[in-house]
Design a protein around this motif. Structure first.
Motif, PDB file in Angstrom:
ATOM      1  N   GLN A 177       0.816  -1.216   0.000  1.00 34.96           N
ATOM      2  CA  GLN A 177       0.000   0.000   0.000  1.00 34.96           C
ATOM      3  C   GLN A 177       0.849   1.264   0.000  1.00 34.96           C
ATOM      4  OE1 GLN A 177      -3.649  -0.324  -0.077  1.00 34.96           O
ATOM      5  NE2 GLN A 177      -2.711  -2.259  -0.700  1.00 34.96           N
ATOM      6  N   ARG A 178       2.165   1.085   0.001  1.00 33.72           N
ATOM      7  CA  ARG A 178       3.029   2.252   0.035  1.00 33.72           C
ATOM      8  C   ARG A 178       3.740   2.421  -1.303  1.00 33.72           C
ATOM      9  NH1 ARG A 178       8.298   3.459   2.283  1.00 33.72           N
ATOM     10  NH2 ARG A 178       8.318   5.438   3.413  1.00 33.72           N
ATOM     11  N   CYS A 179       4.376   1.334  -1.794  1.00 32.31           N
ATOM     12  CA  CYS A 179       5.154   1.470  -3.023  1.00 32.31           C
ATOM     13  C   CYS A 179       4.481   0.795  -4.220  1.00 32.31           C
ATOM     14  CB  CYS A 179       6.559   0.921  -2.833  1.00 32.31           C
ATOM     15  SG  CYS A 179       6.590  -0.881  -2.650  1.00 32.31           S
TER      16      CYS A 179
ATOM     17  N   ILE B 191       8.199  -5.814   2.760  1.00 34.90           N
ATOM     18  CA  ILE B 191       9.130  -5.822   3.894  1.00 34.90           C
ATOM     19  C   ILE B 191       9.984  -4.551   3.941  1.00 34.90           C
ATOM     20  CG2 ILE B 191      11.042  -7.087   2.787  1.00 34.90           C
ATOM     21  CD1 ILE B 191      10.666  -8.913   5.512  1.00 34.90           C
ATOM     22  N   ASP B 192      10.328  -4.009   2.770  1.00 35.46           N
ATOM     23  CA  ASP B 192      11.133  -2.782   2.711  1.00 35.46           C
ATOM     24  C   ASP B 192      10.360  -1.593   3.273  1.00 35.46           C
ATOM     25  OD1 ASP B 192      13.164  -4.199   1.557  1.00 35.46           O
ATOM     26  OD2 ASP B 192      12.625  -3.642  -0.500  1.00 35.46           O
ATOM     27  N   CYS B 193       9.105  -1.474   2.843  1.00 36.02           N
ATOM     28  CA  CYS B 193       8.296  -0.351   3.318  1.00 36.02           C
ATOM     29  C   CYS B 193       8.004  -0.490   4.806  1.00 36.02           C
ATOM     30  CB  CYS B 193       6.998  -0.263   2.535  1.00 36.02           C
ATOM     31  SG  CYS B 193       7.261   0.298   0.855  1.00 36.02           S
ATOM     32  N   GLN B 194       7.722  -1.719   5.241  1.00 34.23           N
ATOM     33  CA  GLN B 194       7.478  -1.958   6.658  1.00 34.23           C
ATOM     34  C   GLN B 194       8.668  -1.469   7.490  1.00 34.23           C
ATOM     35  OE1 GLN B 194       4.518  -3.729   7.889  1.00 34.23           O
ATOM     36  NE2 GLN B 194       5.243  -2.624   9.693  1.00 34.23           N
ATOM     37  N   ALA B 195       9.868  -1.826   7.030  1.00 31.81           N
ATOM     38  CA  ALA B 195      11.080  -1.417   7.742  1.00 31.81           C
ATOM     39  C   ALA B 195      11.213   0.101   7.725  1.00 31.81           C
ATOM     40  CB  ALA B 195      12.302  -2.077   7.116  1.00 31.81           C
ATOM     41  N   ALA B 196      10.932   0.707   6.569  1.00 28.16           N
ATOM     42  CA  ALA B 196      11.027   2.161   6.456  1.00 28.16           C
ATOM     43  C   ALA B 196      10.028   2.844   7.378  1.00 28.16           C
ATOM     44  CB  ALA B 196      10.784   2.583   4.999  1.00 28.16           C
ATOM     45  N   ILE B 197       8.800   2.313   7.425  1.00 30.42           N
ATOM     46  CA  ILE B 197       7.762   2.905   8.270  1.00 30.42           C
ATOM     47  C   ILE B 197       8.148   2.790   9.739  1.00 30.42           C
ATOM     48  CG2 ILE B 197       5.379   2.573   9.077  1.00 30.42           C
ATOM     49  CD1 ILE B 197       4.749   1.805   6.107  1.00 30.42           C
ATOM     50  N   GLU B 198       8.681   1.619  10.105  1.00 28.65           N
ATOM     51  CA  GLU B 198       9.089   1.436  11.497  1.00 28.65           C
ATOM     52  C   GLU B 198      10.218   2.388  11.880  1.00 28.65           C
ATOM     53  OE1 GLU B 198       9.651  -2.770  12.048  1.00 28.65           O
ATOM     54  OE2 GLU B 198       7.493  -3.073  11.821  1.00 28.65           O
ATOM     55  N   ARG B 199      11.123   2.611  10.935  1.00 32.37           N
ATOM     56  CA  ARG B 199      12.204   3.576  11.184  1.00 32.37           C
ATOM     57  C   ARG B 199      11.645   4.969  11.384  1.00 32.37           C
ATOM     58  NH1 ARG B 199      15.443   1.052   7.452  1.00 32.37           N
ATOM     59  NH2 ARG B 199      14.708   2.412   5.820  1.00 32.37           N
ATOM     60  N   GLU B 200      10.693   5.356  10.494  1.00 36.09           N
ATOM     61  CA  GLU B 200      10.075   6.682  10.604  1.00 36.09           C
ATOM     62  C   GLU B 200       9.355   6.834  11.943  1.00 36.09           C
ATOM     63  OE1 GLU B 200       7.603   7.027   7.141  1.00 36.09           O
ATOM     64  OE2 GLU B 200       9.377   6.880   5.846  1.00 36.09           O
ATOM     65  N   ASN B 201       8.604   5.800  12.322  1.00 37.32           N
ATOM     66  CA  ASN B 201       7.891   5.835  13.609  1.00 37.32           C
ATOM     67  C   ASN B 201       8.864   5.987  14.760  1.00 37.32           C
ATOM     68  OD1 ASN B 201       5.399   5.647  12.490  1.00 37.32           O
ATOM     69  ND2 ASN B 201       5.209   3.436  12.770  1.00 37.32           N
ATOM     70  N   ALA B 202       9.951   5.235  14.705  1.00 41.05           N
ATOM     71  CA  ALA B 202      10.950   5.289  15.762  1.00 41.05           C
ATOM     72  C   ALA B 202      11.542   6.688  15.852  1.00 41.05           C
ATOM     73  CB  ALA B 202      12.039   4.255  15.517  1.00 41.05           C
ATOM     74  N   LEU B 203      11.800   7.303  14.695  1.00 37.97           N
ATOM     75  CA  LEU B 203      12.349   8.661  14.680  1.00 37.97           C
ATOM     76  C   LEU B 203      11.342   9.641  15.278  1.00 37.97           C
ATOM     77  CD1 LEU B 203      14.065   8.947  11.189  1.00 37.97           C
ATOM     78  CD2 LEU B 203      15.160   8.960  13.432  1.00 37.97           C
ATOM     79  N   ARG B 204      10.074   9.464  14.900  1.00 39.11           N
ATOM     80  CA  ARG B 204       9.041  10.370  15.392  1.00 39.11           C
ATOM     81  C   ARG B 204       8.902  10.246  16.905  1.00 39.11           C
ATOM     82  NH1 ARG B 204       5.240   9.882  11.336  1.00 39.11           N
ATOM     83  NH2 ARG B 204       4.422   8.029  12.312  1.00 39.11           N
TER      84      ARG B 204
END
Ligand code: ZN
Length: 128
Positions: free
Chosen positions: A91-93, A112-125
């Motif tokens: 649903q992202r890419c 899996i790539d987007c999931q990892a990216a989203i988790e990174r973004e959430n962690a940063l936020r």
């Protein structure tokens, strides 16, 4: 993905949804019992253990319910995507989600790539 696979995915998702719904029902009944038990406290005394354990139990149940509700939302979303014919697409890419990932988590929305990216973004936020 072929129709047979999609049908079996739908079956698994519907089964999971029903399972979560009955689990949530059960927990909300349990929460009512805990609530009643606390209300009874003044007049009838406590027959279910001390206050602290009731509160902890209520918290535990509400955490589990929250998680289950999250999963329920995801399962419903997956069923919706099955209806729309977009199931299995990130649903992202917009790329195809790996079949073994869908096999393990039939309701995932992202590859899996987007999931990892989203988790990174959430962690940063969240400031981690
Ligand atoms: Zn993706």
């Amino acid at each position: 993905m072929d129709t047979t696979t999609l049908d079996s995915v739908r079956e698994r998702l519907v089964a999971r949804r029903d399972e979560i719904r009955s689990e949530l029902d059960r927990m909300s009944t349990e929460m009512q019992w805990i609530g009643q038990d606390q209300e009874d406290e003044g007049s009838l005394g406590n027959h279910m253990g001390d206050d602290g354990s009731n509160v902890a139990e209520a918290e535990r149940i509400s955490t589990i319910s929250d998680n289950l509700e999250d999963v329920l939302v995801q399962v419903n979303g997956a069923l919706q995507r099955l209806d729309q014919g977009t199931y299995g697409t990130c649903q992202r890419c917009g790329r195809q989600i790996a079949p073994e990932r869908l096999e393990a988590f039939p309701y995932v929305m992202y590859c899996i790539d987007c999931q990892a990216a989203i988790e990174r973004e959430n962690a940063l936020r969240l400031g981690f």
